[in-house]
Design a protein around this motif. Structure first.
Motif, mmCIF file in Angstrom:
data_model
loop_
_atom_site.group_PDB
_atom_site.id
_atom_site.type_symbol
_atom_site.label_atom_id
_atom_site.label_comp_id
_atom_site.label_asym_id
_atom_site.label_seq_id
_atom_site.Cartn_x
_atom_site.Cartn_y
_atom_site.Cartn_z
ATOM 1 N N GLY A 1 45.274 -4.493 2.585
ATOM 2 C CA GLY A 1 45.842 -5.247 3.693
ATOM 3 C C GLY A 1 45.795 -4.546 5.022
ATOM 4 N N VAL A 2 44.915 -3.561 5.172
ATOM 5 C CA VAL A 2 44.752 -2.886 6.455
ATOM 6 C C VAL A 2 43.678 -3.627 7.255
ATOM 7 C CG1 VAL A 2 44.139 -0.761 7.647
ATOM 8 C CG2 VAL A 2 45.442 -0.663 5.514
ATOM 9 N N ALA A 3 44.067 -4.173 8.402
ATOM 10 C CA ALA A 3 43.134 -4.911 9.250
ATOM 11 C C ALA A 3 42.579 -3.981 10.321
ATOM 12 C CB ALA A 3 43.823 -6.105 9.897
ATOM 13 N N ARG A 4 41.274 -4.110 10.574
ATOM 14 C CA ARG A 4 40.613 -3.294 11.597
ATOM 15 C C ARG A 4 39.947 -4.204 12.602
ATOM 16 N NH1 ARG A 4 38.528 1.626 12.873
ATOM 17 N NH2 ARG A 4 36.527 1.653 13.962
ATOM 18 N N ALA A 5 40.224 -3.948 13.890
ATOM 19 C CA ALA A 5 39.614 -4.721 14.976
ATOM 20 C C ALA A 5 38.265 -4.103 15.309
ATOM 21 C CB ALA A 5 40.526 -4.720 16.197
ATOM 22 N N ASN A 6 37.206 -4.856 15.106
ATOM 23 C CA ASN A 6 35.854 -4.321 15.303
ATOM 24 C C ASN A 6 35.248 -4.702 16.648
ATOM 25 O OD1 ASN A 6 35.754 -3.156 12.631
ATOM 26 N ND2 ASN A 6 35.505 -5.243 11.846
ATOM 27 N N GLN A 7 35.481 -5.929 17.096
ATOM 28 C CA GLN A 7 34.932 -6.382 18.370
ATOM 29 C C GLN A 7 35.745 -7.559 18.886
ATOM 30 O OE1 GLN A 7 30.899 -7.488 17.334
ATOM 31 N NE2 GLN A 7 31.492 -9.541 16.715
ATOM 32 N N SER A 8 35.541 -7.903 20.146
ATOM 33 C CA SER A 8 36.315 -8.982 20.766
ATOM 34 C C SER A 8 36.060 -10.304 20.050
ATOM 35 C CB SER A 8 35.953 -9.112 22.243
ATOM 36 O OG SER A 8 36.288 -7.929 22.942
ATOM 37 N N GLY A 9 37.110 -11.095 19.947
ATOM 38 C CA GLY A 9 37.001 -12.397 19.290
ATOM 39 C C GLY A 9 38.271 -12.733 18.534
ATOM 40 N N THR A 10 38.182 -13.764 17.723
ATOM 41 C CA THR A 10 39.329 -14.234 16.945
ATOM 42 C C THR A 10 38.920 -14.435 15.495
ATOM 43 O OG1 THR A 10 40.295 -15.347 18.868
ATOM 44 C CG2 THR A 10 41.066 -16.048 16.705
ATOM 45 N N ALA A 11 39.783 -14.017 14.594
ATOM 46 C CA ALA A 11 39.526 -14.172 13.160
ATOM 47 C C ALA A 11 40.804 -14.595 12.454
ATOM 48 C CB ALA A 11 38.993 -12.873 12.563
ATOM 49 N N ILE A 12 40.642 -15.302 11.338
ATOM 50 C CA ILE A 12 41.775 -15.718 10.512
ATOM 51 C C ILE A 12 41.807 -14.835 9.267
ATOM 52 C CG2 ILE A 12 42.801 -17.575 9.165
ATOM 53 C CD1 ILE A 12 41.455 -19.554 11.056
ATOM 54 N N ILE A 13 42.925 -14.152 9.067
ATOM 55 C CA ILE A 13 43.102 -13.309 7.892
ATOM 56 C C ILE A 13 43.984 -14.064 6.908
ATOM 57 C CG2 ILE A 13 43.836 -11.078 7.015
ATOM 58 C CD1 ILE A 13 41.542 -10.960 9.036
ATOM 59 N N SER A 14 43.481 -14.269 5.706
ATOM 60 C CA SER A 14 44.242 -14.987 4.685
ATOM 61 C C SER A 14 44.579 -14.052 3.533
ATOM 62 C CB SER A 14 43.452 -16.189 4.168
ATOM 63 O OG SER A 14 42.210 -15.788 3.619
ATOM 64 N N VAL A 15 45.675 -14.362 2.858
ATOM 65 C CA VAL A 15 46.108 -13.577 1.704
ATOM 66 C C VAL A 15 46.457 -14.538 0.577
ATOM 67 C CG1 VAL A 15 48.522 -13.515 2.465
ATOM 68 C CG2 VAL A 15 47.675 -11.776 0.894
ATOM 69 N N THR A 16 46.162 -14.140 -0.648
ATOM 70 C CA THR A 16 46.447 -14.959 -1.828
ATOM 71 C C THR A 16 47.156 -14.116 -2.873
ATOM 72 O OG1 THR A 16 44.464 -16.309 -1.442
ATOM 73 C CG2 THR A 16 45.438 -16.398 -3.646
ATOM 74 N N ASP A 17 48.185 -14.685 -3.462
ATOM 75 C CA ASP A 17 48.873 -14.057 -4.592
ATOM 76 C C ASP A 17 48.366 -14.725 -5.860
ATOM 77 O OD1 ASP A 17 50.625 -12.804 -6.335
ATOM 78 O OD2 ASP A 17 52.203 -14.281 -5.980
ATOM 79 N N PRO A 18 47.542 -14.039 -6.659
ATOM 80 C CA PRO A 18 46.954 -14.665 -7.851
ATOM 81 C C PRO A 18 47.996 -15.137 -8.861
ATOM 82 C CG PRO A 18 45.835 -12.614 -7.312
ATOM 83 C CD PRO A 18 47.073 -12.657 -6.481
ATOM 84 N N THR A 19 49.140 -14.478 -8.921
ATOM 85 C CA THR A 19 50.157 -14.833 -9.912
ATOM 86 C C THR A 19 50.795 -16.183 -9.613
ATOM 87 O OG1 THR A 19 50.657 -12.494 -10.292
ATOM 88 C CG2 THR A 19 52.283 -14.094 -11.037
ATOM 89 N N SER A 20 51.240 -16.377 -8.373
ATOM 90 C CA SER A 20 51.896 -17.633 -8.002
ATOM 91 C C SER A 20 50.927 -18.682 -7.479
ATOM 92 C CB SER A 20 52.963 -17.362 -6.937
ATOM 93 O OG SER A 20 52.361 -16.907 -5.724
ATOM 94 N N GLY A 21 49.747 -18.227 -7.051
ATOM 95 C CA GLY A 21 48.783 -19.150 -6.459
ATOM 96 C C GLY A 21 49.063 -19.470 -5.005
ATOM 97 N N MET A 22 50.082 -18.816 -4.415
ATOM 98 C CA MET A 22 50.435 -19.069 -3.023
ATOM 99 C C MET A 22 49.452 -18.386 -2.078
ATOM 100 S SD MET A 22 53.294 -20.911 -3.025
ATOM 101 C CE MET A 22 52.566 -21.792 -4.403
ATOM 102 N N THR A 23 49.230 -19.006 -0.911
ATOM 103 C CA THR A 23 48.376 -18.424 0.125
ATOM 104 C C THR A 23 49.052 -18.548 1.478
ATOM 105 O OG1 THR A 23 47.187 -20.501 0.563
ATOM 106 C CG2 THR A 23 46.281 -19.043 -1.146
ATOM 107 N N ASP A 24 48.649 -17.683 2.394
ATOM 108 C CA ASP A 24 49.112 -17.769 3.779
ATOM 109 C C ASP A 24 48.062 -17.110 4.650
ATOM 110 O OD1 ASP A 24 50.774 -18.521 5.838
ATOM 111 O OD2 ASP A 24 51.968 -16.684 5.785
ATOM 112 N N SER A 25 48.152 -17.308 5.952
ATOM 113 C CA SER A 25 47.158 -16.733 6.858
ATOM 114 C C SER A 25 47.765 -16.517 8.235
ATOM 115 C CB SER A 25 45.931 -17.648 6.968
ATOM 116 O OG SER A 25 46.284 -18.895 7.543
ATOM 117 N N ILE A 26 47.151 -15.646 9.012
ATOM 118 C CA ILE A 26 47.505 -15.435 10.406
ATOM 119 C C ILE A 26 46.217 -15.361 11.217
ATOM 120 C CG2 ILE A 26 49.677 -14.239 9.928
ATOM 121 C CD1 ILE A 26 48.229 -11.613 10.514
#
Length: 216
Positions: free
Chosen positions: A186-211
């Motif tokens: 879960g360590v995010a690295r900024a490589n260049q200018s722009g916008t990206a969506i980072i999503s995360v999933t919990d395999p056990t519950s099946g829940m997801t979220d993003s920023i």
């Protein structure tokens, strides 16, 4: 009317109408037909209150419009416009510039509505409800990053009974790794200018979220 006992302005409400000229007819007093006007002014009627109407509870994913009204003397009300809306917790309740609310995660947020013209400010508290007994996965992180910097993202499971849980295993993904990459921890690295969506999933519950992360 005060029958001349004061020189302070006296207010008379007039129904809204369209006119080019104003004619004042003096019909005298209780002693003679004489009238005296020290000063006359015509002003638009100002509201005495601003009311904000909105649902106090929303389900996850629901969107609703905030309704705001001016209240005038005599009971008249009129829809308020050109307002500003802010949420103190936008990761729970988001609000647009036109007053549309969206429930994005469980919890409560305070929405502030400001009227810059008359100076009114009102607040409402809105709560996002859980989807039954299912937990909710929430991903935390900074929305803005500087190129070549990193940040540790934090994900947690929120349960309806109020307790929080750190999932043992998570899967992270970036929509644009060239802009923002993310590793398995879960360590995010900024490589260049722009916008990206980072999503995360919990395999056990099946829940997801993003920023959404923007690199400047």
């Amino acid at each position: 009317m005060t029958s001349g006992t004061t020189t302070q302005p006296e207010t008379f409400l007039v129904e809204q109408t369209t006119a080019r000229y104003i004619q004042i007819l003096g019909k005298g007093n209780n002693a003679n037909p004489w009238n005296s006007f020290t000063e006359v002014g015509l002003y638009p009627l100002a509201p005495i209150v601003m009311r904000v109407e909105a649902l106090g509870e929303l389900k996850l994913g629901d969107s609703r419009q905030i309704e705001t009204w001016y209240g005038f003397p005599g009971g008249k009300r009129e829809r308020a416009e050109e307002l500003t809306y802010t949420s103190d917790t936008p990761d729970i309740i988001q609000v647009s510039s036109t007053g549309w609310m969206k429930a994005v995660s469980p919890g409560s947020a305070v929405i502030t509505v400001k009227d810059p013209y008359y100076g009114f400010t009102e607040t409402i508290r809105v709560t996002t409800l859980f989807n039954g007994n299912q937990p909710f996965l929430r991903l935390h992180g900074k929305a803005l990053m500087t190129s070549k910097t990193t940040q540790q993202l934090q994900a947690e499971l929120l349960h309806p009974d109020g307790h929080k849980e750190l999932p043992a295993k998570l899967t992270y993904r970036s929509s644009k790794p060239n802009t923002v990459s993310v590793n398995a921890k879960g360590v995010a690295r900024a490589n260049q200018s722009g916008t990206a969506i980072i999503s995360v999933t919990d395999p056990t519950s099946g829940m997801t979220d993003s920023i959404t992360i923007t690199v400047r």
